[in-house]
Enzyme design. Structure first.
Site, PDB file in Angstrom:
ATOM      1  N   GLY A  25      40.028   8.779 -12.827  1.00 33.68           N
ATOM      2  CA  GLY A  25      39.240   8.899 -14.041  1.00 33.68           C
ATOM      3  C   GLY A  25      37.962   9.721 -13.956  1.00 33.68           C
ATOM      4  O   GLY A  25      37.134   9.628 -14.857  1.00 33.68           O
ATOM      5  N   SER A  26      37.815  10.567 -12.920  1.00 30.00           N
ATOM      6  CA  SER A  26      36.537  11.297 -12.847  1.00 30.00           C
ATOM      7  C   SER A  26      36.436  12.352 -13.960  1.00 30.00           C
ATOM      8  O   SER A  26      35.350  12.602 -14.479  1.00 30.00           O
ATOM      9  CB  SER A  26      36.320  11.920 -11.470  1.00 30.00           C
ATOM     10  N   TRP A  27      37.562  12.964 -14.353  1.00 32.01           N
ATOM     11  CA  TRP A  27      37.492  13.940 -15.462  1.00 32.01           C
ATOM     12  C   TRP A  27      37.143  13.191 -16.756  1.00 32.01           C
ATOM     13  O   TRP A  27      36.371  13.670 -17.564  1.00 32.01           O
ATOM     14  CB  TRP A  27      38.825  14.695 -15.616  1.00 32.01           C
ATOM     15  N   LYS A  76      45.758  22.174 -13.806  1.00 35.58           N
ATOM     16  CA  LYS A  76      45.769  22.510 -12.373  1.00 35.58           C
ATOM     17  C   LYS A  76      47.099  23.199 -12.049  1.00 35.58           C
ATOM     18  O   LYS A  76      48.156  22.769 -12.505  1.00 35.58           O
ATOM     19  CB  LYS A  76      45.656  21.233 -11.558  1.00 35.58           C
ATOM     20  N   ASP A  92      53.834   7.982 -19.101  1.00 39.48           N
ATOM     21  CA  ASP A  92      54.368   9.162 -18.418  1.00 39.48           C
ATOM     22  C   ASP A  92      54.222  10.369 -19.346  1.00 39.48           C
ATOM     23  O   ASP A  92      54.717  10.332 -20.478  1.00 39.48           O
ATOM     24  CB  ASP A  92      55.856   8.882 -18.121  1.00 39.48           C
ATOM     25  N   SER A 112      36.874  15.426  -7.872  1.00 39.69           N
ATOM     26  CA  SER A 112      37.418  16.376  -8.869  1.00 39.69           C
ATOM     27  C   SER A 112      36.469  16.566 -10.048  1.00 39.69           C
ATOM     28  O   SER A 112      36.559  17.564 -10.757  1.00 39.69           O
ATOM     29  CB  SER A 112      38.738  15.897  -9.454  1.00 39.69           C
ATOM     30  N   ASP A 139      45.086  17.477 -14.810  1.00 41.23           N
ATOM     31  CA  ASP A 139      44.797  17.654 -13.373  1.00 41.23           C
ATOM     32  C   ASP A 139      45.970  17.045 -12.593  1.00 41.23           C
ATOM     33  O   ASP A 139      45.800  16.507 -11.511  1.00 41.23           O
ATOM     34  CB  ASP A 139      43.479  16.928 -13.057  1.00 41.23           C
ATOM     35  N   ASP A 183      47.806   8.292 -17.792  1.00 36.71           N
ATOM     36  CA  ASP A 183      48.271   8.368 -16.395  1.00 36.71           C
ATOM     37  C   ASP A 183      49.361   7.318 -16.163  1.00 36.71           C
ATOM     38  O   ASP A 183      49.413   6.295 -16.850  1.00 36.71           O
ATOM     39  CB  ASP A 183      47.125   8.138 -15.401  1.00 36.71           C
TER      40      ASP A 183
HETATM   41  N1  SAM Z   1      41.744  14.152 -12.774  1.00 37.40           N
HETATM   42  C1  SAM Z   1      41.807  12.904 -12.056  1.00 37.40           C
HETATM   43  C2  SAM Z   1      40.387  12.462 -11.775  1.00 37.40           C
HETATM   44  O1  SAM Z   1      39.490  13.269 -11.966  1.00 37.40           O
HETATM   45  O2  SAM Z   1      40.167  11.309 -11.388  1.00 37.40           O
HETATM   46  C3  SAM Z   1      42.619  13.024 -10.774  1.00 37.40           C
HETATM   47  C4  SAM Z   1      44.081  13.214 -11.060  1.00 37.40           C
HETATM   48  S1  SAM Z   1      45.088  12.969  -9.644  1.00 37.40           S
HETATM   49  C5  SAM Z   1      44.768  14.403  -8.715  1.00 37.40           C
HETATM   50  C6  SAM Z   1      46.708  13.268 -10.232  1.00 37.40           C
HETATM   51  C7  SAM Z   1      47.258  12.185 -11.144  1.00 37.40           C
HETATM   52  O3  SAM Z   1      48.472  12.658 -11.742  1.00 37.40           O
HETATM   53  C8  SAM Z   1      47.661  10.888 -10.424  1.00 37.40           C
HETATM   54  O4  SAM Z   1      46.813   9.835 -10.839  1.00 37.40           O
HETATM   55  C9  SAM Z   1      49.115  10.636 -10.884  1.00 37.40           C
HETATM   56  O5  SAM Z   1      49.396   9.287 -11.180  1.00 37.40           O
HETATM   57  C10 SAM Z   1      49.181  11.495 -12.142  1.00 37.40           C
HETATM   58  N2  SAM Z   1      50.554  11.830 -12.565  1.00 37.40           N
HETATM   59  C11 SAM Z   1      51.518  12.446 -11.839  1.00 37.40           C
HETATM   60  N3  SAM Z   1      52.645  12.548 -12.575  1.00 37.40           N
HETATM   61  C12 SAM Z   1      52.386  11.995 -13.798  1.00 37.40           C
HETATM   62  C13 SAM Z   1      53.150  11.800 -14.988  1.00 37.40           C
HETATM   63  N4  SAM Z   1      54.422  12.194 -15.067  1.00 37.40           N
HETATM   64  N5  SAM Z   1      52.577  11.182 -16.048  1.00 37.40           N
HETATM   65  C14 SAM Z   1      51.286  10.749 -15.976  1.00 37.40           C
HETATM   66  N6  SAM Z   1      50.503  10.924 -14.873  1.00 37.40           N
HETATM   67  C15 SAM Z   1      51.042  11.527 -13.802  1.00 37.40           C
END
Ligand code: SAM
Length: 301
Positions: free
Chosen positions: A53-55, A161, A96, A25, A121, A80
């Site tokens: 954590g890539s972003w 996203k 959350d 990502s 994201d 997250d």
């Molecule tokens: N942008 C991230 C990266 O570059 O590494 C990847 C994100 S991943 C696609 C989606 C993330 O959304 C997951 O780690 C998930 O735990 C988080 N997520 C989903 N619902 C959430 C919430 N209510 N609060 C916090 N994080 C949430």
């Protein structure tokens, strides 16, 4: 991002490991930034739904590494539900994004100052029930937007996203009431076959009479009351009257002659390539307990 035979075929996956990104990502945010210069002048940024954590790595490299010796280095907060391994210059919060307490924790880190840029994201765990998944994703975007309206300075930027489902044009038009410009962007590294895209919202311009306040007992609809955002109106004769909808311009970004993320590559050099280890091992994988039990001989298979 684990070890996989796809390593050799999905070049963004492979490139992410080669360059040290925790997820592919990273290229999406880099390509969005190339197109929209999202990081220009940014001092405080929030990365919502940030794990693994890539972003945040991109933000750390582009904002923190270049300015860490300045008197007031930029502040980056990553949020997250999952724990995240540390990244230079990034404060991680395991929280959350739908909970109001998360807002006060972020503001505390920023010393009460607003953010210049918020990105999300976010993606919920999929259930496989298409309508439910679409609904939960829409709710997550709204939660990110609610948090953003309480955090962002006027003129600031929001990127999130989205999945271009049935009701997405309604969201575009609602966002159009909160931002000067709303664009739907598709980075080259986002698979063309996926409905995934990113809304890039530039120039936050909330109504001057609206003071957004997060409260667990307030519905999303009530939250946005007073923000003057377009909504359906129920008429006396029980027919819905739709307000005029906006269509967000669509922009494909990233070098269009670079790798196609849907293609399978069989480069000659691949023959000599070996699978790379993950950049960052999982911090709290769901199978951790099972592995421990197996190691202790408490389970056999
Ligand atoms: N942008 C991230 C990266 O570059 O590494 C990847 C994100 S991943 C696609 C989606 C993330 O959304 C997951 O780690 C998930 O735990 C988080 N997520 C989903 N619902 C959430 C919430 N209510 N609060 C916090 N994080 C949430």
């Amino acid at each position: 991002m684990g070890k996989s035979s796809k390593d050799k075929r999905d070049l963004y996956y492979r490139k992410a490991k080669e360059e040290g990104w925790r997820a592919r990502s990273a290229f999406k945010l880099l390509q969005l930034n190339d197109q929209f210069q999202l990081f220009k002048g940014v001092r405080r940024v929030v990365d919502l739904c940030a794990a693994p954590g890539s972003w945040s790595q991109v933000l750390s490299r582009e904002l923190y590494e270049n300015n860490k010796d300045s008197e007031i280095p930029p502040k980056i907060v990553a949020v997250d539900l999952q724990p995240m391994a540390p990244i230079d210059g990034v404060t991680t919060l395991q929280a959350d994004i739908t909970h109001p307490k998360t807002l006060s924790k972020i503001l505390e880190i920023f010393g009460g100052e607003p953010a210049d840029f918020v990105c999300s994201d976010g993606a919920p765990d999929v259930t496989g029930l298409h309508d439910l998944d679409e609904y939960i994703q829409a709710q997550l975007i709204l939660a990110a937007l609610q948090l953003t309206t309480c955090l962002l300075r006027p003129g600031g930027t929001f990127v999130a996203k989205i999945f271009r489902g049935r009701d997405i044009d309604l969201m575009y038009s609602q966002l159009g009431f909160l931002f000067e410009k709303v664009i739907c962007a598709k980075p080259r590294s986002s698979r063309g076959t996926s409905l995934e895209a990113f809304i890039v919202c530039l120039g936050y311009k909330p109504s001057t009479t609206w003071k957004p306040t997060l409260d667990l007992n307030v519905s999303t609809e009530d939250f946005f009351k007073g923000a003057n955002i377009g909504r359906y109106e129920l008429r006396d004769d029980l027919e819905y009257e739709e307000e005029k909808r906006n269509v967000a311009p669509f922009v494909a970004c990233g070098d269009l002659s670079s790798y196609d993320s849907d293609a399978t590559y069989t480069l000659e050099s691949d023959i000599t390539r070996i699978s790379l280890d993950p950049v960052q091992g999982p911090t709290a994988p769901p199978y951790k307990k099972a592995l421990e039990m197996k190691r202790n001989g408490e389970i056999k298979r």
